[in-house]
Scaffold this motif. Structure first.
Motif, PDB file in Angstrom:
ATOM      1  N   GLU A  99       0.822  -1.213   0.000  1.00 16.97           N
ATOM      2  CA  GLU A  99       0.000   0.000   0.000  1.00 16.97           C
ATOM      3  C   GLU A  99       0.857   1.265   0.000  1.00 16.97           C
ATOM      4  OE1 GLU A  99      -0.271  -1.773   4.243  1.00 16.97           O
ATOM      5  OE2 GLU A  99      -0.378  -2.554   2.218  1.00 16.97           O
ATOM      6  N   THR A 100       2.045   1.208   0.613  1.00 16.17           N
ATOM      7  CA  THR A 100       2.948   2.357   0.585  1.00 16.17           C
ATOM      8  C   THR A 100       3.473   2.552  -0.832  1.00 16.17           C
ATOM      9  OG1 THR A 100       3.586   1.963   2.890  1.00 16.17           O
ATOM     10  CG2 THR A 100       5.036   3.384   1.587  1.00 16.17           C
ATOM     11  N   VAL A 101       3.862   1.461  -1.475  1.00 14.28           N
ATOM     12  CA  VAL A 101       4.350   1.533  -2.860  1.00 14.28           C
ATOM     13  C   VAL A 101       3.260   2.106  -3.755  1.00 14.28           C
ATOM     14  CG1 VAL A 101       5.203   0.200  -4.832  1.00 14.28           C
ATOM     15  CG2 VAL A 101       5.988  -0.359  -2.527  1.00 14.28           C
ATOM     16  N   GLU A 102       2.016   1.671  -3.581  1.00 12.45           N
ATOM     17  CA  GLU A 102       0.905   2.172  -4.397  1.00 12.45           C
ATOM     18  C   GLU A 102       0.679   3.671  -4.203  1.00 12.45           C
ATOM     19  OE1 GLU A 102      -0.716   0.709  -6.926  1.00 12.45           O
ATOM     20  OE2 GLU A 102       0.690  -0.924  -6.580  1.00 12.45           O
ATOM     21  N   LYS A 103       0.779   4.151  -2.973  1.00 15.23           N
ATOM     22  CA  LYS A 103       0.630   5.591  -2.717  1.00 15.23           C
ATOM     23  C   LYS A 103       1.751   6.372  -3.392  1.00 15.23           C
ATOM     24  CE  LYS A 103      -1.878   5.636   1.669  1.00 15.23           C
ATOM     25  NZ  LYS A 103      -1.813   6.070   3.085  1.00 15.23           N
ATOM     26  N   VAL A 104       2.978   5.837  -3.335  1.00  9.18           N
ATOM     27  CA  VAL A 104       4.113   6.500  -3.986  1.00  9.18           C
ATOM     28  C   VAL A 104       3.875   6.535  -5.496  1.00  9.18           C
ATOM     29  CG1 VAL A 104       6.594   6.379  -4.471  1.00  9.18           C
ATOM     30  CG2 VAL A 104       5.763   5.920  -2.156  1.00  9.18           C
ATOM     31  N   ILE A 136       1.444   9.279  -6.384  1.00  8.26           N
ATOM     32  CA  ILE A 136       2.051  10.613  -6.310  1.00  8.26           C
ATOM     33  C   ILE A 136       2.983  10.843  -7.488  1.00  8.26           C
ATOM     34  CG2 ILE A 136       3.680  12.021  -4.962  1.00  8.26           C
ATOM     35  CD1 ILE A 136       2.288  10.770  -2.444  1.00  8.26           C
ATOM     36  N   VAL A 137       3.770   9.832  -7.851  1.00  4.62           N
ATOM     37  CA  VAL A 137       4.681   9.950  -8.998  1.00  4.62           C
ATOM     38  C   VAL A 137       3.877  10.188 -10.271  1.00  4.62           C
ATOM     39  CG1 VAL A 137       6.314   8.672 -10.456  1.00  4.62           C
ATOM     40  CG2 VAL A 137       6.560   8.618  -7.960  1.00  4.62           C
ATOM     41  N   ARG A 138       2.802   9.453 -10.463  1.00  7.98           N
ATOM     42  CA  ARG A 138       1.946   9.637 -11.648  1.00  7.98           C
ATOM     43  C   ARG A 138       1.411  11.069 -11.706  1.00  7.98           C
ATOM     44  NH1 ARG A 138       0.568   5.365 -14.590  1.00  7.98           N
ATOM     45  NH2 ARG A 138       0.678   3.291 -13.715  1.00  7.98           N
ATOM     46  N   GLU A 139       0.931  11.573 -10.559  1.00  7.68           N
ATOM     47  CA  GLU A 139       0.381  12.936 -10.516  1.00  7.68           C
ATOM     48  C   GLU A 139       1.450  13.974 -10.818  1.00  7.68           C
ATOM     49  OE1 GLU A 139      -1.442  13.344  -6.663  1.00  7.68           O
ATOM     50  OE2 GLU A 139      -3.054  11.950  -7.148  1.00  7.68           O
ATOM     51  N   THR A 143      11.817  15.615  -9.315  1.00  6.14           N
ATOM     52  CA  THR A 143      12.149  14.774  -8.166  1.00  6.14           C
ATOM     53  C   THR A 143      11.920  15.524  -6.862  1.00  6.14           C
ATOM     54  OG1 THR A 143      13.749  13.538  -9.501  1.00  6.14           O
ATOM     55  CG2 THR A 143      13.945  13.338  -7.121  1.00  6.14           C
ATOM     56  N   VAL A 144      12.288  16.793  -6.815  1.00  5.36           N
ATOM     57  CA  VAL A 144      12.041  17.616  -5.623  1.00  5.36           C
ATOM     58  C   VAL A 144      10.539  17.696  -5.361  1.00  5.36           C
ATOM     59  CG1 VAL A 144      12.172  19.969  -4.684  1.00  5.36           C
ATOM     60  CG2 VAL A 144      14.171  18.950  -5.783  1.00  5.36           C
ATOM     61  N   GLU A 145       9.749  17.897  -6.404  1.00  5.01           N
ATOM     62  CA  GLU A 145       8.297  17.985  -6.251  1.00  5.01           C
ATOM     63  C   GLU A 145       7.701  16.645  -5.802  1.00  5.01           C
ATOM     64  OE1 GLU A 145       6.955  19.572  -9.981  1.00  5.01           O
ATOM     65  OE2 GLU A 145       7.518  21.615  -9.427  1.00  5.01           O
ATOM     66  N   ILE A 146       8.249  15.538  -6.296  1.00  6.00           N
ATOM     67  CA  ILE A 146       7.793  14.222  -5.854  1.00  6.00           C
ATOM     68  C   ILE A 146       8.063  14.066  -4.360  1.00  6.00           C
ATOM     69  CG2 ILE A 146       8.258  11.724  -5.985  1.00  6.00           C
ATOM     70  CD1 ILE A 146       8.746  12.184  -9.047  1.00  6.00           C
ATOM     71  N   VAL A 147       9.264  14.404  -3.928  1.00  7.09           N
ATOM     72  CA  VAL A 147       9.620  14.290  -2.511  1.00  7.09           C
ATOM     73  C   VAL A 147       8.718  15.182  -1.665  1.00  7.09           C
ATOM     74  CG1 VAL A 147      11.436  14.704  -0.788  1.00  7.09           C
ATOM     75  CG2 VAL A 147      11.989  13.539  -2.943  1.00  7.09           C
ATOM     76  N   MET A 148       8.436  16.392  -2.128  1.00  2.42           N
ATOM     77  CA  MET A 148       7.537  17.284  -1.390  1.00  2.42           C
ATOM     78  C   MET A 148       6.137  16.673  -1.288  1.00  2.42           C
ATOM     79  SD  MET A 148       8.837  20.978  -2.855  1.00  2.42           S
ATOM     80  CE  MET A 148       7.359  21.819  -2.370  1.00  2.42           C
ATOM     81  N   GLY A 149       5.669  16.054  -2.359  1.00  2.00           N
ATOM     82  CA  GLY A 149       4.367  15.389  -2.341  1.00  2.00           C
ATOM     83  C   GLY A 149       4.346  14.226  -1.364  1.00  2.00           C
ATOM     84  N   LEU A 150       5.436  13.491  -1.298  1.00  2.00           N
ATOM     85  CA  LEU A 150       5.539  12.372  -0.361  1.00  2.00           C
ATOM     86  C   LEU A 150       5.556  12.882   1.082  1.00  2.00           C
ATOM     87  CD1 LEU A 150       8.236  10.239  -2.235  1.00  2.00           C
ATOM     88  CD2 LEU A 150       5.768   9.811  -2.139  1.00  2.00           C
TER      89      LEU A 150
END
Length: 137
Positions: free
Chosen positions: A58-63, A66-69, A95-102
């Motif tokens: 479920e953590t992988v799916e959430k990541v 977020i990556v898709r978005e 990548t910075v935006e992905i990390v911020m989303g996470l």
């Protein structure tokens, strides 16, 4: 689940079929499921031993979500745990935006040096679980 890294001067470990636990100096016990398989002799770098556990699905799916978005990927685009951000078209700003989303999604804070080491979806998921676990301690 988390990744554990430990260093020590000696290690004695043997694996036999149907043996569930092996004692490791100063670490207590490490659970290893052999499923009846016979392992050849294991060789490690002197002074190091590493146990890695994959993040929850479920953590992988959430990541992945977020990556898709963040990268505006279509549902048809293949994104899995092994997917590298760069191969999905992410540049350093993405990548910075992905990390911020996470960070926002999981309520965590990722240090800059640590963020630079995240190359795949699985890396991100594993780090998230490690940070959440540390937060609870």
């Amino acid at each position: 689940m988390a990744s554990i890294t430990a260093s020590f001067t000696s290690l004695s470990c043997s694996l036999k079929p149907n043996q569930a636990f092996n004692r490791v100096s100063k670490l207590g016990s490490v659970s290893l499921s052999t499923s009846g398989k016979i392992f050849p002799s294991l060789r490690m770098q002197p002074g190091s031993f590493r146990v890695s556990c994959a993040a929850k699905p479920e953590t992988v799916e959430k990541v992945i979500k977020i990556v898709r978005e963040q990268l505006a990927l279509t549902d048809e685009s293949e994104v899995a745990g092994h997917s590298k951000f760069a191969q999905l078209g992410a540049d350093s700003l993405d990548t910075v935006e992905i990390v911020m989303g996470l960070e926002e999604e999981f309520g965590i804070s990722v240090e800059e040096e640590t963020a630079q080491a995240i190359l795949t979806v699985q890396d991100a998921a594993d780090l998230i679980e490690k940070l959440i676990e540390n937060k609870c301690d």
